[in-house]
Design a protein around this motif. Structure first.
Motif, PDB file in Angstrom:
ATOM      1  N   ILE A   1       8.663 -30.587  13.334  1.00  0.00           N
ATOM      2  CA  ILE A   1       9.115 -29.219  13.593  1.00  0.00           C
ATOM      3  C   ILE A   1       9.938 -28.709  12.418  1.00  0.00           C
ATOM      4  N   LYS A   2      10.820 -29.546  11.895  1.00  0.00           N
ATOM      5  CA  LYS A   2      11.627 -29.162  10.743  1.00  0.00           C
ATOM      6  C   LYS A   2      10.739 -28.870   9.537  1.00  0.00           C
ATOM      7  N   ARG A   3       9.761 -29.732   9.287  1.00  0.00           N
ATOM      8  CA  ARG A   3       8.880 -29.540   8.138  1.00  0.00           C
ATOM      9  C   ARG A   3       8.055 -28.253   8.267  1.00  0.00           C
ATOM     10  N   TRP A   4       7.505 -28.028   9.444  1.00  0.00           N
ATOM     11  CA  TRP A   4       6.700 -26.823   9.665  1.00  0.00           C
ATOM     12  C   TRP A   4       7.558 -25.559   9.586  1.00  0.00           C
ATOM     13  N   TYR A   5       8.802 -25.649  10.035  1.00  0.00           N
ATOM     14  CA  TYR A   5       9.707 -24.496   9.920  1.00  0.00           C
ATOM     15  C   TYR A   5       9.937 -24.159   8.442  1.00  0.00           C
ATOM     16  N   ASP A   6      10.200 -25.167   7.629  1.00  0.00           N
ATOM     17  CA  ASP A   6      10.420 -24.946   6.202  1.00  0.00           C
ATOM     18  C   ASP A   6       9.181 -24.367   5.524  1.00  0.00           C
ATOM     19  N   LEU A   7       8.007 -24.734   6.033  1.00  0.00           N
ATOM     20  CA  LEU A   7       6.745 -24.229   5.471  1.00  0.00           C
ATOM     21  C   LEU A   7       6.339 -22.891   6.077  1.00  0.00           C
ATOM     22  N   GLU A   8       7.164 -22.361   6.985  1.00  0.00           N
ATOM     23  CA  GLU A   8       6.920 -21.091   7.667  1.00  0.00           C
ATOM     24  C   GLU A   8       5.586 -21.090   8.418  1.00  0.00           C
ATOM     25  N   ASP A   9       5.312 -22.210   9.068  1.00  0.00           N
ATOM     26  CA  ASP A   9       4.120 -22.315   9.899  1.00  0.00           C
ATOM     27  C   ASP A   9       4.200 -21.308  11.049  1.00  0.00           C
ATOM     28  N   GLU A  10       3.137 -20.537  11.264  1.00  0.00           N
ATOM     29  CA  GLU A  10       3.173 -19.447  12.238  1.00  0.00           C
ATOM     30  C   GLU A  10       3.389 -19.949  13.665  1.00  0.00           C
ATOM     31  N   ASP A  11       2.687 -21.002  14.059  1.00  0.00           N
ATOM     32  CA  ASP A  11       2.857 -21.547  15.412  1.00  0.00           C
ATOM     33  C   ASP A  11       4.313 -21.969  15.643  1.00  0.00           C
TER      34      ASP A  11
END
Length: 383
Positions: A273-283
């Protein structure tokens, strides 16, 4: 009121003073409580016989001279408690001396989801936390559910309520056992382990679901049916669905994990979740937006209804992504017209264990409602 009652009240008041002011002297306690020196000296003798206090030497004499007072400590190592929490996939265990100092803290995995398997892990964890050369005085158990009169009314793990948890643990360890809601225990930790007197506070737990523990007028408030703070059951529109959605379904750490697991089609952990947040993942951003909206609703209700001195949040998601909280505070600033004190818990799983320590220790010492100053420190265990 008979003499025995008065004597017992005096004993408990003296014990409270020694607990809070250690090291102290007999003369200081007598002066503080307005008791005769002979009464206090007799009570100290009894407390010594009960192994609850011990002398450590002489203090300084007053400016006018005179005999140096004998200083006395509360004997925190007269015994210890084991304080536990049943999690979704593990059992947390902490051993504490009677002043709250932490001896040890460990996590033990559970083999399955059934309550019987969780209780087996709980029993094994307690056994492994026992000390060889000290007396176990009591056990506390934090659960995610409602507790009334030391009995589980309902729990997230539905079959847990089928067990008389207190009797199960007492029959195996032969010590007092207290079971309580984990958010309530986190609220007690805010009050009892603070460096100042706390009259009002709220502990918001966002682990497996949303729960709030509340201190009002210095005491834990759980409501008529012991279900105050179960705000996760409340349903609202505008949380990612066209239908009213329970805060539990979007506003807990587990909800964020579950919702992203469904969207990604694979198991998800906090690091993902932290990694995807940093990558601005839409989901991820969409799921976290609903998480923030839920948190804003929770905090608005708490601040407007109770106006507590402080609110303490326990959340693995917020600890991993602290940037989420200032955005929530910005929303709150438009609703609450005074400064607000919102803090993150020191760790994600200690507060309910410390609260359990305070609750069971108060029961052991027969000091359930008075102000006690517990110690939040780590000390080595006995050999």
């Amino acid at each position: 009121m008979n003499r025995l009652t008065i004597r017992r009240i005096n004993e408990l008041n003296v014990l409270r003073e020694v607990f809070n002011q250690t090291p102290t002297s007999r003369a200081d306690v007598a002066k503080k409580l307005g008791l005769t020196k002979s009464t206090v000296y007799n009570i100290f003798t009894q407390l010594e016989n009960d192994n609850l206090v011990y002398d450590i030497g002489q203090g300084n004499s007053t400016s006018s001279g005179g005999r140096k007072p004998v200083l006395t400590n509360f004997n925190a190592q007269a015994g210890y408690t084991i304080n536990t929490k049943i999690n979704s996939n593990s059992v947390s265990c902490m051993a504490n001396w009677l002043d709250g100092s932490i001896i040890d803290h460990k996590e033990f995995p559970t083999e399955g989801k059934e309550a019987s398997q969780q209780l087996l892990a709980l029993y094994s964890g307690i056994k492994l936390m026992e000390l060889d050369n000290s007396d176990l005085m009591g056990i506390s158990v934090a659960i995610d559910g409602a507790v009334k009169n030391n009995q589980i009314v309902c729990a997230v793990k539905n079959d847990l309520a089928n067990f008389d948890l207190v009797q199960v643990i007492q029959s195996r360890f032969n010590v007092p056992v207290i079971v309580e809601n984990e958010a309530n225990l986190a609220a007690l930790a805010i009050r009892d382990f603070s460096d100042r007197e706390i009259e009002s506070a709220a502990a918001v737990s966002l682990f497996d679901r949303v729960g709030v523990g509340m201190i009002i007028d210095g005491q834990l408030y759980s409501g008529k049916n012991s279900q105050a703070g179960e705000i996760g059951n409340a349903r609202y529109l505008g949380l990612g669905s066209s239908q009213p959605t329970a805060l539990d379904e979007v506003g807990s750490d587990q909800a964020v994990i579950n919702n992203l697991t469904d969207l990604k089609g694979k198991p998800v952990v906090i690091a993902d979740i932290k990694r995807w947040y940093d990558l601005e993942d839409e989901d991820t951003l969409e799921v976290l937006k609903n998480f923030q909206a839920s948190l804003s609703i929770i905090l608005q209700n708490i601040l407007l209804l109770f106006d507590p001195e402080k609110v303490v949040l326990s959340s693995k998601v917020l600890r991993a992504i602290p940037e989420l909280l200032p955005e929530v505070e910005d929303v709150l600033s438009n609703v609450v017209n005074h400064p607000i004190n919102i803090e993150m818990a020191d760790s994600t799983n200690n507060d309910n264990l410390l609260g359990g320590c305070a609750l069971i220790t108060r029961s052991i010492l027969e000091l359930p409602k008075v102000e006690l100053k517990f110690k939040k420190r780590t000390v080595p265990s006995v050999d």
